[in-house]
Design a protein around this motif. Sequence first.
Motif, mmCIF file in Angstrom:
data_model
loop_
_atom_site.group_PDB
_atom_site.id
_atom_site.type_symbol
_atom_site.label_atom_id
_atom_site.label_comp_id
_atom_site.label_asym_id
_atom_site.label_seq_id
_atom_site.Cartn_x
_atom_site.Cartn_y
_atom_site.Cartn_z
ATOM 1 N N TYR A 1 0.809 -1.215 0.000
ATOM 2 C CA TYR A 1 0.000 0.000 0.000
ATOM 3 C C TYR A 1 0.844 1.267 0.000
ATOM 4 C CZ TYR A 1 -3.390 -3.509 1.174
ATOM 5 O OH TYR A 1 -4.168 -4.623 1.140
ATOM 6 N N VAL A 2 2.049 1.184 0.555
ATOM 7 C CA VAL A 2 2.914 2.368 0.576
ATOM 8 C C VAL A 2 3.244 2.798 -0.851
ATOM 9 C CG1 VAL A 2 5.160 3.255 1.259
ATOM 10 C CG2 VAL A 2 3.867 1.805 2.829
ATOM 11 N N ASP A 3 3.644 1.849 -1.687
ATOM 12 C CA ASP A 3 3.969 2.168 -3.085
ATOM 13 C C ASP A 3 2.739 2.661 -3.832
ATOM 14 O OD1 ASP A 3 6.569 1.410 -2.640
ATOM 15 O OD2 ASP A 3 6.246 -0.656 -3.325
ATOM 16 N N LEU A 4 1.576 2.095 -3.528
ATOM 17 C CA LEU A 4 0.337 2.501 -4.191
ATOM 18 C C LEU A 4 0.006 3.959 -3.871
ATOM 19 C CD1 LEU A 4 -1.904 1.268 -5.991
ATOM 20 C CD2 LEU A 4 -3.171 0.778 -3.904
ATOM 21 N N SER B 1 7.092 4.963 9.687
ATOM 22 C CA SER B 1 7.674 4.933 8.345
ATOM 23 C C SER B 1 6.735 5.525 7.302
ATOM 24 C CB SER B 1 8.022 3.493 7.974
ATOM 25 O OG SER B 1 6.851 2.688 7.927
ATOM 26 N N MET B 2 5.420 5.300 7.443
ATOM 27 C CA MET B 2 4.473 5.787 6.439
ATOM 28 C C MET B 2 4.214 7.287 6.580
ATOM 29 S SD MET B 2 1.824 2.540 6.258
ATOM 30 C CE MET B 2 0.930 3.125 4.818
ATOM 31 N N PHE C 1 -2.608 9.142 9.940
ATOM 32 C CA PHE C 1 -3.352 8.048 10.563
ATOM 33 C C PHE C 1 -4.425 8.599 11.496
ATOM 34 C CE2 PHE C 1 0.385 5.960 9.072
ATOM 35 C CZ PHE C 1 -0.007 4.658 8.804
ATOM 36 N N ALA C 2 -5.468 7.772 11.656
ATOM 37 C CA ALA C 2 -6.554 8.123 12.560
ATOM 38 C C ALA C 2 -6.910 6.906 13.395
ATOM 39 C CB ALA C 2 -7.777 8.589 11.778
#
Length: 673
Positions: A532-535, A574-575, A582-583
């Motif tokens: 998902y990070v790359d996406l 990292s993200m 984030f929530a």
Amino acid sequence: MQSYTTYKQLIAKTVILSLLSSLAIAFLYGIYIKKRAIDDLARNDARKTSRMAFEALYSAMEKGWSKQDLNSIILRLNNVEPQMRINAYRSPIVASLFGEISKDKKIREHDPLVMRAMKGEEILNGDEEIRYLYPIVVNQQCIVCHTNAHVGDINGVIDVRFPVENLKISLSTMINSFIIFFIFFTIVIFAILYFRLNALLVQPLKQFITLIQEIISKNDMAKRVSLKTKILEVKNIENSFNKMLDSIQDYYEKLQELSDRDYLTGLYNRRKFEEFLSYEIKRSVRHNHKFTILMIDLDNFKYINDTYGHASGDLVLKEVTEIFGTNLRNADILARLGGDEFAVLLPETPYENGFAVVEKLRSRLEATPISLMFDQITLTASFGIAEYPEQGENIESLLTGSDLAMYKAKRSGKNTIARADQSDQEMAAEIQKKGEFLRRAIDEDRIEPFVQAIYYVQSGELFGYEVLARIRDGKRYIAAGQFIEVAESLGFAAKIDEIILTKGLRLREEKGWWDRRFFFNLSTKSLFGGDYVDLIRSHYERNPGASENTGITIEILEREAIHNVNGLMEIIESMKKIGISFALDDFGSGFSSFVYLKYFDTDFVKIDGEFVKNIAVNDKDRIFVKHINQIAQEFGKQTVAEYVEDEETLEILKQIGVDYAQGYHFGRPKLLE
């Protein structure tokens, strides 16, 4: 040891063999030509000479010449060809009428060939010197003078002798002989080449191809090629191919082992276990007996991995495998299904006996300390037991029944044994039904993103959207709450998350909603296992005007965060470096909510809607929302109130100071085409 030849040697041998064969044939054919010259040409020439000599003598005899005259004629004939000698011998019939010649009588009585010729036989004899004896047969004209003779009698023999080298072969005979020899020689050469190459090359290759086709058709990697050949290259092909088969067989066996066995413990894996289970069901139907399967899940195994590391966790799994294996029968099947989950098949074992086996495994595991680094630990497990056919008559129902029983054992306090009852079976059937529905929906691309607007509480302006998962079922759409638990239990949650994130980001790009923040609900399993990070990073790269307030926010559920706090903290850190926020979702629904504010570097806190929807009529809920908002903002978090369904609730949220709100008051979730 068998010796082999090379193709180069084969060709050389074939050429030499052909040459020797042609020379031998030429030699034999030369002898044949010579013999034919002697037999045919010598006979013809000698017959002509004998006939000429006879006619000369006959003419003289008609004129009444004496014996001296006849001898003079023979002498002159011999002088014509010095190397040729002609003699004439009287028969007894002529001698009795005209007088005997002593020389003739002597030869007639002592020369076997002359004796045979006197009987009417035409004779050709000799190798270096040709001797032809021509018998003079009495005809009707001869009776006039030879009154004592009869037609058919022999009056005498003409003896012609000449050397072989005097024979002359005609040009046509030589040409014809050469043509015949050349044709025959060519046929012989091609015959030798054909049969030699066919035997030494074509037949081994055909045999080789046949064996390869047989190996392919039967998928028999244990078969080896064995060619009947003396050719080194063919033998090298055989050896190389067999070595390749050895490598393929070894690779195939390793793949087979990997496909059947767990790489860590060496136990059978889930696929192989299900094969054994299917076989046992068929055998039980045929022989009408019961059997039992066990589902085992180690208790608190995650604590071992987190505390001692995954290498130590692997060591524990091997020790557990040893404990279980030494306390089972040889006929029992032990398998590792994945992680810390094991399964056991007890053939021809009814529930009562199976329970005794499970209790033995449970007590032995609990009583066996496992050495780990500088420490010793004791381990327990939860056991689920299912009996055929009471808990199921097929693989799916038996596995589901034992799995449900194992979860029941865990809920009962762990280190216990449980059996699935009828209600568990009904629940399992419902899970299977929903799971099949989910599977088809994923395969048929019926997972759709719905969006629900989020607004600023104070200004009423649009802030962003929460992207929600829906399943299209005909003309209706099913909300996530009706299938999310089944999706998580069956392992579909990560796939659904991927679909919603992909489609949601694409929707944002197509609509050009770069100025709106998008919220996505992703499970922790998705965060740990997806790309998902790359996406999201590639999505950011296509944003023409990115800013801190227009990015992507991932919502985390408290009930999922508790399973891996340390790992989730690392992922969030990292993200966030690439702009993903984030929530904490459903904040306040659990006892650990405020602890997560301390450890998780989130940007938003979404207040659980169960508190929000009743704040207009319930003072306690209003107090909860007020203090949650206050604490969150003191931690530097922005708050989002869920389930805002009327204007009165919105006004109270304004008074409390909540940042954002979403709910039916602003609009229901909707599909944007």
